[in-house]
Design a protein around this motif. Sequence first.
Motif, PDB file in Angstrom:
ATOM      1  N   ARG A   1       0.834  -1.198   0.000  1.00  0.00           N
ATOM      2  CA  ARG A   1       0.000   0.000   0.000  1.00  0.00           C
ATOM      3  C   ARG A   1       0.872   1.251   0.000  1.00  0.00           C
ATOM      4  NH1 ARG A   1      -2.420  -0.516   6.167  1.00  0.00           N
ATOM      5  NH2 ARG A   1      -0.533   0.175   7.278  1.00  0.00           N
ATOM      6  N   GLN A   2       0.270   2.309  -0.504  1.00  0.00           N
ATOM      7  CA  GLN A   2       0.958   3.593  -0.527  1.00  0.00           C
ATOM      8  C   GLN A   2       0.008   4.659  -0.027  1.00  0.00           C
ATOM      9  OE1 GLN A   2       2.745   4.619  -4.285  1.00  0.00           O
ATOM     10  NE2 GLN A   2       4.095   6.111  -3.314  1.00  0.00           N
TER      11      GLN A   2
ATOM     12  N   GLY B   1      -5.035   4.316   1.933  1.00  0.00           N
ATOM     13  CA  GLY B   1      -4.027   4.339   0.896  1.00  0.00           C
ATOM     14  C   GLY B   1      -4.480   3.565  -0.324  1.00  0.00           C
ATOM     15  N   VAL B   2      -3.628   3.557  -1.330  1.00  0.00           N
ATOM     16  CA  VAL B   2      -3.879   2.733  -2.516  1.00  0.00           C
ATOM     17  C   VAL B   2      -3.210   1.387  -2.280  1.00  0.00           C
ATOM     18  CG1 VAL B   2      -3.574   2.487  -4.992  1.00  0.00           C
ATOM     19  CG2 VAL B   2      -3.985   4.753  -4.006  1.00  0.00           C
ATOM     20  N   TYR B   3      -3.985   0.340  -2.404  1.00  0.00           N
ATOM     21  CA  TYR B   3      -3.491  -1.018  -2.182  1.00  0.00           C
ATOM     22  C   TYR B   3      -3.195  -1.665  -3.530  1.00  0.00           C
ATOM     23  CZ  TYR B   3      -4.487  -0.820   2.784  1.00  0.00           C
ATOM     24  OH  TYR B   3      -4.472  -0.502   4.120  1.00  0.00           O
TER      25      TYR B   3
ATOM     26  N   VAL C   1      -8.359   2.449  -0.669  1.00  0.00           N
ATOM     27  CA  VAL C   1      -9.031   2.194   0.602  1.00  0.00           C
ATOM     28  C   VAL C   1      -8.974   3.476   1.418  1.00  0.00           C
ATOM     29  CG1 VAL C   1      -8.952   0.914   2.771  1.00  0.00           C
ATOM     30  CG2 VAL C   1      -8.493  -0.264   0.609  1.00  0.00           C
ATOM     31  N   THR C   2     -10.139   3.948   1.827  1.00  0.00           N
ATOM     32  CA  THR C   2     -10.218   5.153   2.639  1.00  0.00           C
ATOM     33  C   THR C   2     -10.934   4.828   3.935  1.00  0.00           C
ATOM     34  OG1 THR C   2     -10.330   6.541   0.660  1.00  0.00           O
ATOM     35  CG2 THR C   2     -10.972   7.551   2.745  1.00  0.00           C
ATOM     36  N   VAL C   3     -10.250   5.049   5.041  1.00  0.00           N
ATOM     37  CA  VAL C   3     -10.833   4.797   6.356  1.00  0.00           C
ATOM     38  C   VAL C   3     -11.041   6.150   7.021  1.00  0.00           C
ATOM     39  CG1 VAL C   3     -10.643   3.581   8.549  1.00  0.00           C
ATOM     40  CG2 VAL C   3      -9.561   2.637   6.475  1.00  0.00           C
ATOM     41  N   SER C   4     -12.298   6.518   7.157  1.00  0.00           N
ATOM     42  CA  SER C   4     -12.603   7.855   7.665  1.00  0.00           C
ATOM     43  C   SER C   4     -14.019   7.906   8.203  1.00  0.00           C
ATOM     44  CB  SER C   4     -12.438   8.887   6.544  1.00  0.00           C
ATOM     45  OG  SER C   4     -12.827  10.166   6.983  1.00  0.00           O
TER      46      SER C   4
END
Length: 121
Positions: free
Chosen positions: A37-38, A90-92, A117-120
């Motif tokens: 991931r980045q 991040g982008v996986y 993937v956005t965790v918010s």
Amino acid sequence: VQLQASGGGLVLPGGSLRLSCAASGNIFSINTMGWYRQAPGKKREMVATITSGETTKYSDSVKDRFAISRDNDKNMIWLQMNALKPDDTGVYYCNADGVHYRLGVPPGTFWGQGTLVTVSS
């Protein structure tokens, strides 16, 4: 050889997501597949990898929360992500290393296009 990743999206902290990756093409075998991931402004990092013998490796930051699995016959891997945190955003990217795809050619390394993937909250 192409890798197609899917399953990303927006999730609340503490939630779960499952990523999928399928490798296609003229593939004889794949040694190791994995997820990297980045995050914004950061370098790409290893999240989890799995060998054809199903030996797994995880980064310390996801150990005990993420689980990688694999189907060698289908050349697919999955990443079950639980208890997600904002830092998991991040982008996986899906990766396949040690891909035997052509006789007489050394095994290669291939990357998928990435899934966000956005965790918010």
